[in-house]
Design an enzyme around this catalytic site. Structure first.
Site, short mmCIF file in Angstrom:
data_model
loop_
_atom_site.label_atom_id
_atom_site.label_comp_id
_atom_site.label_asym_id
_atom_site.label_seq_id
_atom_site.Cartn_x
_atom_site.Cartn_y
_atom_site.Cartn_z
N LYS A 185 17.91 -10.87 18.76
CA LYS A 185 19.36 -10.81 18.94
C LYS A 185 19.74 -9.59 19.76
CE LYS A 185 20.92 -13.27 14.79
NZ LYS A 185 21.74 -13.16 13.56
N ARG A 262 10.72 -16.24 7.33
CA ARG A 262 11.10 -14.89 7.76
C ARG A 262 11.41 -14.02 6.53
NH1 ARG A 262 13.28 -11.79 11.93
NH2 ARG A 262 15.19 -10.66 11.48
N HIS A 285 15.93 -5.92 12.85
CA HIS A 285 17.29 -5.80 12.33
C HIS A 285 18.04 -4.68 13.04
CE1 HIS A 285 16.27 -7.83 8.22
NE2 HIS A 285 16.52 -8.69 9.18
#
Length: 358
Positions: A185, A262, A285
């Site tokens: 991301k 995950r 993250h």
């Protein structure tokens, strides 16, 4: 009169989101789906075609009614409602920049609050369950080598399904220091080392990988040689979870998706004693608070924490006993019981008593 929505929408999706904002293609598609549903709802409400819709048709009452429609009629969850609202907010923020005269309407719609939702407990697999799923893969099957390497990469790296389907052969390094490069991301890149078993499975798969287009670099392909989609990955994972239920009954009733693997990777890394910051980097993250969720749901780690904090000394009180005098007084209310000798004498005298009575 406000302009038609067609031209602003084209600029929003063709230039603003992918170029100026730099959003990922999957995010752009999610925004497109949300606004498409809003336009269809507005067209049905105003009894006009989508091409005839103007900005003024998308006012606050209509947007609120659309959000209620998602939950009440379409059965969407609160998270889905918030995702649709995020797309609407982004579009009206773009409109406010394009045409300042629309600022009051845009501010009103952007002020619609997100709905508070429940945060369900994350699902993950225990070590025996994970092993049962991996053992269910038959490497001798037609797509066995692909499935084996796919499942091992998912568990080894803890990658998102979007990272897996976008993985290319050039992202692999299968020498003595085997690793894979993932694009997550926010276009964040990270590298994950691979187990020797994962690297060997990938080597075996690459030898029989036959893309339909010779120049295709997509790593995982379907049975037709085309790039594997996230729906295909989900099907493969659920297939081997169903097969693993015969060996590990605890898998029965569990809804396992690629994202569950995950979560499983994160839990197993934490249980192995790894620092939570390193696990956060491993998973890619952006915020370490996202990784803290895994600590909150692991009962085994909570038990270990509790064992390190001994319980307070609690005196063991003796059970309450009735005083002896109360038991004696209670016995006075019972009828007098004769001893065995008196009972025998009473039986012997009974015939005479009956004879005298006759």
């Amino acid at each position: 009169m406000s302009p038609y929505l067609a031209n602003p929408l084209k600029r929003f999706f063709s230039h603003y989101l992918p170029v100026q904002k730099g959003l990922a293609p999957h995010t752009v598609l999610a925004y497109r789906d949300g606004l498409r549903r809003l336009l269809c709802y507005a067209a049905d409400t105003h009894k006009k075609s989508v091409d005839e819709l103007r900005v003024e048709d998308l006012d606050e009452p209509l947007v609120l009614a659309f959000l209620d429609h998602l939950e009440a009629v379409r059965g969407c969850s609160g998270k889905t409602r918030n995702a649709r609202l995020a797309a609407i907010r982004a579009f009206f923020a773009f409109l406010a920049r394009e045409d300042p005269t629309l600022l009051p309407q845009c501010q009103t719609i952007r002020a619609i609050p997100l709905k508070r939702t429940e945060h369900p407990m994350m699902a993950y697999l225990e070590e025996p369950e994970t092993q049962a799923v991996l053992d269910a893969v038959d490497g001798s099957a037609r797509t066995g080598l692909r499935d084996e390497s796919l499942m091992l990469v998912l568990y080894n790296t803890g990658a998102r399904v979007s990272e897996i389907v976008n993985l290319k052969t050039t992202d692999l390094r299968l020498d003595d220091a085997s690793q894979v490069q993932l694009l997550g991301k926010g276009r964040k890149q990270r590298s994950c080392p691979l187990w020797p078993e994962t690297a060997q499975a990938l080597r075996d798969y690459l030898q029989q990988r036959t893309p339909k287009e010779p120049g295709s670099q997509q790593l995982f392909l379907n049975a037709h040689g085309l790039p594997l989609t996230r729906f295909g990955v989900r099907y493969i994972v659920r297939k081997y979870v169903a097969q693993g239920q015969h060996v590990c009954p605890s898998l029965i009733g569990k809804r396992v998706s690629p994202h569950t693997l995950r979560h499983t990777t994160a839990m197993h890394l934490l249980r192995a004693g790894n620092d939570i910051n390193m696990v956060s980097y491993w998973l890619g993250h952006a915020d370490i608070n996202t990784t803290h969720v895994y600590v909150e749901i692991d009962m085994e780690m909570k038990r270990q924490m509790l064992q390190k904090a001994p319980p307070p000394a609690v005196p063991s009180a003796l059970p309450w006993r009735k005083p002896g005098i109360l038991e004696w007084l209670k016995s006075l209310a019972k009828p007098l019981r004769l001893c065995g000798v008196h009972q025998q004498a009473n039986k012997e005298s009974e015939p005479e008593s009956r004879g005298e009575a006759v």
